[in-house]
Design an enzyme around this catalytic site. Structure first.
Site: not given
Length: 391
Positions: A38, A343, A346
């Protein structure tokens, strides 16, 4: 003769370790092929699994969700922009006739280096991503041979040899291992993880890849989710209030990854491999956050629960739930530029901008091996016991 050359290398490394040298990074390639999780996923998990990445993700730059686990741009977006290249389209996204002429992104959120299992967030582990690249390359070459008009949307044949192959993986392997293993057991699993990584980059080398760009893993113990889960006992935290065990493990992993990169470069001298110390960049940012204009080094911008972490694993960023009889939402902060973390897992666009700036300045990166003909030296170098860290 070999001994003399080795002695020269050692001497030069020693001399340059005391010299503050600034050499901006040369960063220009006809195409980029990215592999990762991610941290560099530009929409792969959304396209591949219809994973729900909704508002407020993307709000800062794209004004809408754009497949990224971030309020805006990722490090890879800033690096592509610095090369004058468009943002990388995900390999798995076929909607809207994506343009792959300048490269392709095989990264997918939740991906690991080790093969995925039934409990994995993403089935697109490193081996799968490499296999996707091999198919992509084969298909591109067949299309180019059949129809020259394909050139406007596909990389030219020599781009596969001249392009840059970027890697940012390993965080999820370490993260997942801590759910069921002790710190010593987690560290003991690293050789198997890195053996899988080595097999992948060697396969890419056989496919013609020659320019490799490897990011090490960041300070996992400084993520709000990790602190909320493993840091409830203050004795488990370091001076930055990060979980000590996770950061120690990340450092060991990075040391072994650096050794692997050095070994790979020695085996394939016609390759060009650069190792980027993302861990040190991010830790420096968290340690000196106010110096760089941030107000919150650890708390999540988008979350629920308030200080000190603003993170509750029951309420994801942008999610609304009934919790203890009340309807609550994981809402974003007023100014994302004040936060390092987005969040709980990240980084914000503002933090990603800082990290990419350090990379592009030539800081925290080195080309392996050190030679008397080619140097990619950061601002200030000092030689450690096993690894050379750059600051």
């Amino acid at each position: 003769m070999a001994l003399k050359f080795s002695a020269i290398q050692t001497l030069l490394a020693f001399i340059f370790s005391f010299l503050p040298i600034v050499i901006p990074l040369k960063f220009s390639y006809p195409a980029v092929f990215n592999f990762g999780d991610s941290n560099s996923d530009t929409g792969g998990l959304v396209a591949g699994l219809a994973f729900p990445v909704g508002p407020p993700n993307g709000e800062t730059y794209f004004q809408q969700p754009y497949g990224r686990f971030c309020d805006g741009r990722l490090i890879i977006d800033f690096l592509m922009d610095a090369m004058g290249r468009p943002f990388l389209n995900p390999y798995l996204d076929s909607v809207g006739a994506p343009d792959f002429q300048k490269g392709c992104n095989f990264a997918a959120g939740g991906s690991t280096i080790l093969p995925a299992n039934a409990a994995s967030t993403s089935p697109f582990s490193f081996g799968v991503q490499v296999a996707q690249f091999v198919r992509f390359k084969d298909r591109v070459l067949k299309l180019l041979a059949k129809d020259k008009k394909s050139q406007k949307n596909l990389p030219l044949e020599d781009y596969f040899n001249r392009g840059l192959y970027m890697f940012d993986m390993g965080q999820n392997d370490i993260d997942g291992a801590f759910n069921s293993k002790s710190e010593d057991q987690v560290i003991a699993s690293f050789p198997a993880i890195l053996s899988e990584f080595e097999a992948g980059i060697k396969r890419l080398y056989t496919e013609g890849a020659r320019n490799f760009w490897v990011h090490n893993t960041g300070p996992l113990g400084c993520l709000p989710r990790i602190i909320a889960t493993f840091g409830t006992n203050p004795s488990k935290l370091d001076q930055l209030a990060c979980v000590d065990s996770h950061n120690r493990a990340a450092n060991v992993f990075n040391s072994q990854l650096h050794d692997l990169c050095t070994k790979f470069q020695g085996q394939f001298p016609d390759a060009n491999l650069s190792y980027v110390d993302i861990f040190s960049i991010k830790l420096k940012l968290i340690s000196n956050f106010s110096q760089y204009g941030f107000k919150q080094p650890l708390a999540a911008c988008c979350g629920y629960g308030g200080p000190p972490l603003n993170f509750d694993r029951r309420i994801a960023c942008g999610q609304t739930k009934v919790l203890n009889g009340s309807t609550v939402t994981g809402s974003p902060c007023n100014d994302t530029a004040e936060y390092v973390n987005w969040d709980g897992n990240h980084y914000t666009e503002a933090a990603n901008r800082y990290v990419s700036g350090e990379i592009l300045a030539g800081n925290y990166s080195n080309q392996l091996p050190l030679s008397i003909n080619t140097f990619t030296l950061p601002t200030s170098v000092f030689i450690g016991s096993k690894l050379s860290y750059y600051d």
